[in-house]
Design a protein around this motif. Structure first.
Motif, short mmCIF file in Angstrom:
data_model
loop_
_atom_site.label_atom_id
_atom_site.label_comp_id
_atom_site.label_asym_id
_atom_site.label_seq_id
_atom_site.Cartn_x
_atom_site.Cartn_y
_atom_site.Cartn_z
N LYS A 25 21.46 -0.53 -12.19
CA LYS A 25 20.46 -1.67 -12.21
C LYS A 25 19.02 -1.89 -12.28
O LYS A 25 18.54 -1.34 -12.33
N PRO A 26 18.92 -3.41 -11.86
CA PRO A 26 18.09 -4.21 -13.14
C PRO A 26 16.83 -3.63 -11.86
O PRO A 26 17.07 -3.35 -10.63
N THR A 27 15.27 -3.86 -11.82
CA THR A 27 14.12 -2.89 -11.81
C THR A 27 13.43 -4.12 -11.06
O THR A 27 12.73 -4.87 -12.64
N LEU A 28 12.97 -4.55 -10.29
CA LEU A 28 11.26 -4.57 -10.34
C LEU A 28 10.40 -3.96 -9.89
O LEU A 28 10.68 -3.56 -9.26
N MET A 29 9.14 -3.79 -10.77
CA MET A 29 8.01 -3.16 -9.97
C MET A 29 7.37 -3.80 -10.21
O MET A 29 6.40 -4.58 -10.93
N GLU A 30 6.44 -3.28 -8.96
CA GLU A 30 5.21 -3.80 -8.86
C GLU A 30 3.76 -2.55 -8.75
O GLU A 30 4.39 -1.57 -7.95
N PHE A 31 3.06 -3.25 -9.96
CA PHE A 31 1.90 -2.50 -9.60
C PHE A 31 1.01 -2.58 -8.28
O PHE A 31 0.77 -4.37 -8.60
N TYR A 32 0.48 -2.33 -7.26
CA TYR A 32 -0.33 -3.19 -6.08
C TYR A 32 -1.47 -1.50 -5.64
O TYR A 32 -1.56 -0.70 -6.58
N ALA A 33 -2.20 -2.43 -5.16
CA ALA A 33 -3.16 -1.70 -4.22
C ALA A 33 -3.55 -2.25 -3.35
O ALA A 33 -3.29 -3.06 -2.62
N ASP A 34 -4.05 -0.78 -2.22
CA ASP A 34 -4.02 -1.65 -0.65
C ASP A 34 -5.06 -2.17 -0.78
O ASP A 34 -5.01 -3.62 0.71
N TRP A 35 -5.64 -2.37 -1.70
CA TRP A 35 -6.90 -3.15 -1.29
C TRP A 35 -7.09 -4.44 -1.69
O TRP A 35 -7.85 -5.74 -1.23
N CYS A 36 -5.97 -4.52 -2.78
CA CYS A 36 -5.92 -5.97 -2.74
C CYS A 36 -5.42 -7.10 -2.50
O CYS A 36 -4.01 -6.92 -1.56
N THR A 37 -6.12 -7.95 -2.06
CA THR A 37 -5.77 -9.18 -1.01
C THR A 37 -4.57 -9.83 -1.62
O THR A 37 -3.27 -10.78 -0.60
N SER A 38 -4.16 -10.22 -2.48
CA SER A 38 -3.15 -10.67 -3.42
C SER A 38 -1.69 -10.20 -2.88
O SER A 38 -0.57 -10.28 -2.63
#
Length: 180
Positions: free
Chosen positions: A57-70
């Motif tokens: 299946k196609p994939t959307l990978m997200e790099f994030y952080a808990d402190w990131c307001t965006s």
């Protein structure tokens, strides 16, 4: 019956107004806190990366952080998108604060978050996007991804600086590359 003096009525009105403002502030504060909880919940429910890139299946990978307001601001829209596309697209979330993901952070040149990487159904990278993405744009890109079409709006995903630094060694100082 006695009537309430005007000063008493004004004081009561002020108390009620302040109480309403405090309740609204409390509700908005709890909602903002739920964005972080929502990020943590979504991360726990996300598809492990090794499975996502190999299950067809196609994939959307997200790099994030808990402190990131965006990242927090996007959490409700991402939850909506995941509910809409979750049976046809993998969603994988990698926390940049977890050193486990350092090879991926380096490989995909993550220098801002949220950072999204779009993979086709064979695990090949098709596009990347950095920063907050409107839900409608994500939906459009995921629709294209599922159909095997080029991703919409990828090239025009933000402004790029036109600044080009001049890299010229100074005449009055020794060249640091001379090692001597």
């Amino acid at each position: 019956m006695q009537s309430t003096p005007p000063a008493q009525r004004m004081r009561n009105f002020a108390i009620v107004t302040i109480a309403i403002v405090l309740v609204v502030a409390l509700v908005l504060g709890v909602r903002a806190q739920n964005f972080t909880d929502s990020l943590a919940t979504q991360a726990k429910q996300s598809q492990p990366l090794d499975i996502a890139l190999t299950n067809g299946k196609p994939t959307l990978m997200e790099f994030y952080a808990d402190w990131c307001t965006s990242c927090q601001a996007m959490a409700p829209d991402l939850a909506t998108v995941k509910a809409q596309f979750g049976d046809r697209v993998n969603f994988s979330m990698l926390n940049v604060d977890n050193t486990k993901w350092l090879p991926e952070v380096t490989k995909y040149r993550v220098d801002g978050i949220p950072h999204f990487v779009f993979f086709d159904n064979k695990g090949r990278v098709l596009a990347q996007a950095i920063g907050e993405q409107p839900r409608q744009i994500l939906e459009l890109k995921l629709t294209d991804l599922m159909a095997g079409n080029p991703l919409s709006d990828t090239a025009a995903a933000g402004e790029v600086s036109k600044f080009t630094p001049k890299v010229v060694p100074s005449e009055d100082k020794a060249d640091p590359r001379a090692h001597g």
